[in-house]
Motif scaffolding. Structure first.
Motif, mmCIF file in Angstrom:
data_model
loop_
_atom_site.group_PDB
_atom_site.id
_atom_site.type_symbol
_atom_site.label_atom_id
_atom_site.label_comp_id
_atom_site.label_asym_id
_atom_site.label_seq_id
_atom_site.Cartn_x
_atom_site.Cartn_y
_atom_site.Cartn_z
ATOM 1 N N LEU A 189 1.106 -1.458 -0.281
ATOM 2 C CA LEU A 189 0.209 0.603 -0.129
ATOM 3 C C LEU A 189 0.624 1.209 0.045
ATOM 4 O O LEU A 189 0.528 2.219 -0.661
ATOM 5 N N ALA A 190 2.116 1.496 0.457
ATOM 6 C CA ALA A 190 2.871 2.339 0.297
ATOM 7 C C ALA A 190 3.395 3.106 -0.654
ATOM 8 O O ALA A 190 3.390 4.091 -1.209
ATOM 9 N N GLY A 191 3.098 1.685 -1.702
ATOM 10 C CA GLY A 191 3.438 2.883 -2.942
ATOM 11 C C GLY A 191 2.603 3.351 -3.821
ATOM 12 O O GLY A 191 1.517 3.986 -4.732
ATOM 13 N N TYR A 192 0.969 4.127 -2.961
ATOM 14 C CA TYR A 192 0.318 4.587 -3.653
ATOM 15 C C TYR A 192 -0.147 4.954 -2.712
ATOM 16 O O TYR A 192 -0.235 5.483 -1.231
ATOM 17 N N GLU A 193 -0.649 6.355 -2.732
ATOM 18 C CA GLU A 193 -0.867 7.801 -1.938
ATOM 19 C C GLU A 193 -2.604 7.722 -1.882
ATOM 20 O O GLU A 193 -3.332 7.926 -2.586
ATOM 21 N N LEU A 194 -2.983 6.928 -0.471
ATOM 22 C CA LEU A 194 -3.851 6.074 -0.744
ATOM 23 C C LEU A 194 -4.712 6.783 1.288
ATOM 24 O O LEU A 194 -5.863 6.801 1.005
ATOM 25 N N GLY A 195 -4.396 8.048 1.345
ATOM 26 C CA GLY A 195 -3.985 8.328 3.010
ATOM 27 C C GLY A 195 -4.243 7.494 4.129
ATOM 28 O O GLY A 195 -4.201 6.105 3.588
#
Length: 201
Positions: free
Chosen positions: A137-143
């Motif tokens: 998930l760290a590879g996406y800016e998801l909040g």
């Protein structure tokens, strides 16, 4: 209209009715409130003065003892009944299918306009490890509060997200308005997008 697929040069063609609908705050609010109310137990119960355990005999003589009182089961006494006693009831509100689907489409469209809807080709994890999901998930800016939507969420994905308090995983069948509204961003697979489009079209 077309949705950009993160990490790919391809684009996904989708229906304007599902991902390009105008946002209706009143409709979304009504559906979210109805959805939350449907989950309320409604099992609260209290006793009226007729139901409370105790004698209904007059507690003292009518005159000469100060204030006049009847039975000690009256609501003004400790241990007495409740004046307007709560009883078990249903909090369910009627929301027809057309309204519910329109609200989901409205939320998805607004997420897309705000750039909070991220489409990926696929999303899964090899082993049920929380650390592995966090790294992915760290590879996406998801909040802080991401919602992951896949066509058929695997057991590994569910187990990996179980210890992450603000990460939710849903398959298309389990998608609901409260989860969508409460998410900072939504990560959805291309297959799930097509399935959602078939459902809401």
């Amino acid at each position: 209209m077309e949705l950009t697929i993160t990490g790919s040069a391809n684009k996904l063609s989708v229906s304007d009715d599902v991902f390009g609908r105008d946002f209706s705050e009143d409709l979304v609010h009504q559906v979210v409130v109805a959805y939350r109310n449907a989950g309320r137990a409604g099992t609260k119960a209290q006793l009226t003065r007729a139901e409370v355990s105790g004698t209904t005999k007059k507690s003292k003589k009518q005159k000469g003892g100060g204030a006049r009182h009847g039975a000690l089961t009256a609501p003004i006494f400790v241990g007495g009944g409740v004046t307007f006693a709560a009883k078990p009831r249903s909090f369910a509100q009627k929301v027809n299918r057309k309204m519910y689907r329109a609200a989901i489409s409205s939320i998805l469209s607004e997420l897309n306009r705000q750039g909070r809807l991220k489409v990926v080709e696929s999303f899964d994890i090899d082993a049920p490890k929380t650390k592995g999901l966090v790294e992915k998930l760290a590879g996406y800016e998801l909040g802080k509060r991401p919602l992951i939507v896949t066509e058929d969420a695997s057991e590994n994905l569910f187990l990996s997200a179980r210890n992450l308090p603000y990460v939710q995983v849903r398959d298309v069948q389990g998608l609901d308005p409260v989860a969508l509204v409460g998410a900072d961003s939504v990560l959805i697979t291309a297959d799930a997008v097509k399935k959602v489009e078939e459902w809401l079209a």
